[in-house]
Design a protein around this motif. Sequence first.
Motif, PDB file in Angstrom:
ATOM      1  N   ASP A 725      27.596  60.029  42.230  1.00  0.00           N
ATOM      2  CA  ASP A 725      27.272  61.434  42.499  1.00  0.00           C
ATOM      3  C   ASP A 725      28.459  62.357  42.227  1.00  0.00           C
ATOM      4  O   ASP A 725      28.293  63.546  41.961  1.00  0.00           O
ATOM      5  N   LYS A 726      29.669  61.778  42.274  1.00  0.00           N
ATOM      6  CA  LYS A 726      30.878  62.581  42.127  1.00  0.00           C
ATOM      7  C   LYS A 726      31.503  62.497  40.734  1.00  0.00           C
ATOM      8  O   LYS A 726      32.447  63.223  40.443  1.00  0.00           O
ATOM      9  N   GLY A 727      31.023  61.586  39.925  1.00  0.00           N
ATOM     10  CA  GLY A 727      31.635  61.435  38.605  1.00  0.00           C
ATOM     11  C   GLY A 727      31.375  60.055  38.041  1.00  0.00           C
ATOM     12  O   GLY A 727      30.235  59.620  37.908  1.00  0.00           O
ATOM     13  N   TRP A 728      32.483  59.352  37.726  1.00  0.00           N
ATOM     14  CA  TRP A 728      32.365  58.039  37.079  1.00  0.00           C
ATOM     15  C   TRP A 728      33.321  57.047  37.726  1.00  0.00           C
ATOM     16  O   TRP A 728      34.469  57.362  37.978  1.00  0.00           O
ATOM     17  N   ASN A 729      32.838  55.833  37.969  1.00  0.00           N
ATOM     18  CA  ASN A 729      33.706  54.709  38.312  1.00  0.00           C
ATOM     19  C   ASN A 729      33.973  53.923  37.036  1.00  0.00           C
ATOM     20  O   ASN A 729      33.055  53.718  36.223  1.00  0.00           O
ATOM     21  N   VAL A 730      35.194  53.476  36.839  1.00  0.00           N
ATOM     22  CA  VAL A 730      35.526  52.724  35.635  1.00  0.00           C
ATOM     23  C   VAL A 730      36.011  51.331  36.022  1.00  0.00           C
ATOM     24  O   VAL A 730      36.849  51.172  36.911  1.00  0.00           O
ATOM     25  N   TYR A 731      35.418  50.339  35.375  1.00  0.00           N
ATOM     26  CA  TYR A 731      35.742  48.933  35.599  1.00  0.00           C
ATOM     27  C   TYR A 731      36.339  48.361  34.320  1.00  0.00           C
ATOM     28  O   TYR A 731      35.965  48.777  33.219  1.00  0.00           O
ATOM     29  N   VAL A 732      37.225  47.386  34.459  1.00  0.00           N
ATOM     30  CA  VAL A 732      37.887  46.833  33.274  1.00  0.00           C
ATOM     31  C   VAL A 732      37.939  45.315  33.362  1.00  0.00           C
ATOM     32  O   VAL A 732      37.910  44.734  34.444  1.00  0.00           O
ATOM     33  N   GLY A 733      38.025  44.689  32.186  1.00  0.00           N
ATOM     34  CA  GLY A 733      38.238  43.248  32.134  1.00  0.00           C
ATOM     35  C   GLY A 733      36.986  42.421  32.243  1.00  0.00           C
ATOM     36  O   GLY A 733      37.053  41.239  32.587  1.00  0.00           O
ATOM     37  N   GLY A 734      35.823  42.972  31.924  1.00  0.00           N
ATOM     38  CA  GLY A 734      34.607  42.167  31.911  1.00  0.00           C
ATOM     39  C   GLY A 734      34.427  41.522  30.552  1.00  0.00           C
ATOM     40  O   GLY A 734      34.516  42.180  29.530  1.00  0.00           O
ATOM     41  N   ASN A 735      34.190  40.235  30.524  1.00  0.00           N
ATOM     42  CA  ASN A 735      34.038  39.511  29.262  1.00  0.00           C
ATOM     43  C   ASN A 735      32.897  38.520  29.353  1.00  0.00           C
ATOM     44  O   ASN A 735      32.659  37.931  30.411  1.00  0.00           O
ATOM     45  N   GLY A 736      32.190  38.333  28.240  1.00  0.00           N
ATOM     46  CA  GLY A 736      31.223  37.249  28.135  1.00  0.00           C
ATOM     47  C   GLY A 736      31.917  36.024  27.569  1.00  0.00           C
ATOM     48  O   GLY A 736      33.062  35.739  27.894  1.00  0.00           O
ATOM     49  N   GLU A 748      37.917  55.328  40.668  1.00  0.00           N
ATOM     50  CA  GLU A 748      36.629  55.806  41.166  1.00  0.00           C
ATOM     51  C   GLU A 748      36.488  57.321  41.024  1.00  0.00           C
ATOM     52  O   GLU A 748      37.479  58.055  41.053  1.00  0.00           O
ATOM     53  N   ASP A 749      35.228  57.747  40.893  1.00  0.00           N
ATOM     54  CA  ASP A 749      34.837  59.164  40.962  1.00  0.00           C
ATOM     55  C   ASP A 749      35.668  60.060  40.049  1.00  0.00           C
ATOM     56  O   ASP A 749      36.201  61.097  40.463  1.00  0.00           O
ATOM     57  N   LEU A 750      35.817  59.655  38.790  1.00  0.00           N
ATOM     58  CA  LEU A 750      36.607  60.422  37.828  1.00  0.00           C
ATOM     59  C   LEU A 750      35.737  61.475  37.151  1.00  0.00           C
ATOM     60  O   LEU A 750      34.557  61.237  36.858  1.00  0.00           O
ATOM     61  N   ASP A 751      36.322  62.640  36.868  1.00  0.00           N
ATOM     62  CA  ASP A 751      35.617  63.602  36.045  1.00  0.00           C
ATOM     63  C   ASP A 751      35.724  63.169  34.578  1.00  0.00           C
ATOM     64  O   ASP A 751      36.424  62.219  34.240  1.00  0.00           O
TER      65      ASP A 751
END
Length: 883
Positions: A725-736, A748-751
């Motif tokens: 609701d406030k923006g964007w959460n960003v996650y890193v390091g996900g791999n298949g 968290e909650d980045l514009d």
Amino acid sequence: MTTTQGSEQPPGPRPDDRRHVVVVGGGMVAQRFVEALRSRDDAGAWRVSVFAEEPRTPYDRVGLTRYFEVRDAEELTLGDPALWDDPLVELHRDCAITAIDRGARTVTDRLGRVHAYDELVLATGSSAAVPPIPGHDLPGVFVYRTIDDVAALRGWVEAKRETGRVTTRGGVVERPVRGAVVGGGLLGLEAAGALKALGAQATVIEFGSHLMGVQIDLGGGHALKRLINDKGIAVRAETATKELRPHRRTGHVGRMDFADGGRLDVDVVVLATGVRPRDELARAAGLEVGERGGAVVDLTCRTADPHVWAIGEVACIEGRCLGLVAPGNTMAEVVADRLLGGGATFPGADTATKLKLSGVDVASFGDAHGRTSGAVEIVWADPVAGVYKKLVMADDARTLLGGVFVGDAAPYASLRPMLGAELPGDPSAFLLPEGGSAPALELHDDATVCSCNNVSAGTIRGAVDEHGCTDVAGVKACTRAGTTCGACLPLVTKLTRTELTKAGVEVSNALCEHFSLSRAQLFDAVRVADLHTFSEIIERFGTGRGCDICKPVVASILASLGNGHILAGEQAALQDTNDHMLANMQKDGTYSVVPRMPGGEVTPEGLIVVGQVAKDFGLYTKITGGQRIDMFGARVEQLPQIWERLVAAGFESGHAYGKSLRTVKSCVGSTWCRFGVQDSVGMAVRLELRYRGLRSPHKLKLGVSGCARECAEARGKDVGVIATDKGWNVYVGGNGGQTPRHARLLAEDLDDATLLRTIDRFLMYYVRTADRLQRTAPWLDDVSGGLEGVRAVVMDDSLGIGADLDAAMAAHVDGYEDEWKAVLSDPDKLARFGSFVNAPTTPDPALAYVPERGQKRPATPDEVAGGLADPVLVSGPILEVRA
């Protein structure tokens, strides 16, 4: 192995004289027992029957909260699935044991079938403790113990979110789901985090003075509360729940009343107040049980009945039941050893714990409360940063008795194995922030490094010295250290490298025999020296003429530094096959064509062009996992013709062939979806157009989800963006790939602007510092400081290189050029795309196809030999196939 469901008939009698051990229970400890017994029983003296109450193979209950992310029970499966294919192992799923006849040495399952045993192992574990609170059985009240429990909880919360949506003239208004967790221990905090991840409000109700009171002291509890509050989770300590009251209209749980007169409106309640050993079978069979439950066993894990053993949470050993997986695994190893004639005994419990909640670093071990007589406590606290660290020392102020870490658990992995040993130097040095001068630790061989699998430092050293392991992967495979929760992996890595160095084995990060520098070092060297050709680079920093390892790496480095088209001049000779042809080679020597479709978005006109091209050139088409269309079967001489038409229609290279950005997957977000809270398609398109063509150590995949439902599977990507609701959460390091990894929360909650800067810096830092062919997940494990170190660089500019990273990304964005468009305008580059040197437009006569589901696929050798496929002998672009 035979795996049966409870409704199937039991197998017939065995013709051999092997002894039979029956395991009652199908949890983590049962799995470890079977694994340990089969790995050591070289003679095959034992056959094993496992009776599991749940309808699935043993799974990782420690990582239960991950089920909210992966939503697939198979992702939590323990160990090697091949264990259950062993002919001497039989797993009965959904088949609980209901009675034990110790005199006859038989057990009866829920269908009334009787099974004989030579030895019986009770591994029934424990059940969630349900406090006698009025209303605990109301709809909407859950425990948190099994996959079925968390699946039911998830379904309830999602249903409540649906019913909480109200349409008004101003649009859709969503009343948040109000959740509460009774119990502020490890499991309670993980449950609260799960509620939060599901989009619900969460309040933790703790009867004691502070959170995790069993594991940490009051000071650590206060620091932990601040961290939990920062996650948006409320905490009410020293609060007793008096009653759970139903909603007057629905009858579901609607309110909590507290003993102090307070109350809290709720839609869902999770009870996480502890566990109780599942000892009902032991009691009914007349076995002795402990004062607080559990089948009483001696240090060999044997009950008073010489043919009955108990392991894990159901075992009462030394007067108590242990609710942790590490001592349960140790008990499993002890019983396996005893059944094979060994003399193992239970060495005592390692009660070290580590909270698994994203963004909250908590760990404790040993005498964390300083209850030992004469104990000395050394405390370092930073309330502003939310950090609390404590060491408990013996009265000599040198011998380590325990520790507590909140907000910064980095010292935990190195200090926990030193429990009971003297620390070198000043103990307070181990609590200083990063950059302090803590003395080096030398672990004794008996020090436990991996408590989950009971692996000592000596065992790890032996893997190097005696078994010839030369890297961390080999040590993990040999010893199982670091294969369960992973908390010990940094220490395993350190011990392995130290031992290799002692053994005279050079631990080298050299790129190959031609470059003594690592990829990261070579990247910086090329950047600083401002070199632009392989000849210049190898003359300055290497030897010889290069090889298949270093040439593509140098090509990637030059491309990352904006060195022009990858097929320009000398660079063309450095590329591997896919980059050299700007297409992915397939099994029959043809290529696939993948035009970019940013965010999976494509116009009807674009679809028509793609379809017509595929039809005209006889290409097999398939929708990819990255939301694009892949066209297979293009011959090398056809590639320019195909791309000429695609480029004219506005398409560009999708870089499916390169170590670069592949795709940015997205859901439809707020554009169309009634649940979307941000424009995920717009952001995905923006990210893909920004990072297209960015060359890196390995392929890059991004994902953008428009809400917490995560339809774009962003947590499985190198960079995942999830709307809030406030923006964007960003996650890193996900791999298949072969070793799948879920992405971890970076911010968290980045514009929008901050999100772009954060991803810019993350990707550029990765491009500059990762090893050859290293994906983002293992890079995060290896890079200095791990995830926290990367967060400091990206978010806080701890290395002072933020502006440099920003400038590098800006240069990439400004200098982007579509590779295929550039080829089409350059006769020299076009000349590379010929089938034969002396006949560049002649199709390869070895190509042959057969029809399948309305398209064509490469024929197998048998189909060619049987005359079922035609070679491609036509001169035009149309490929003919026949049955």
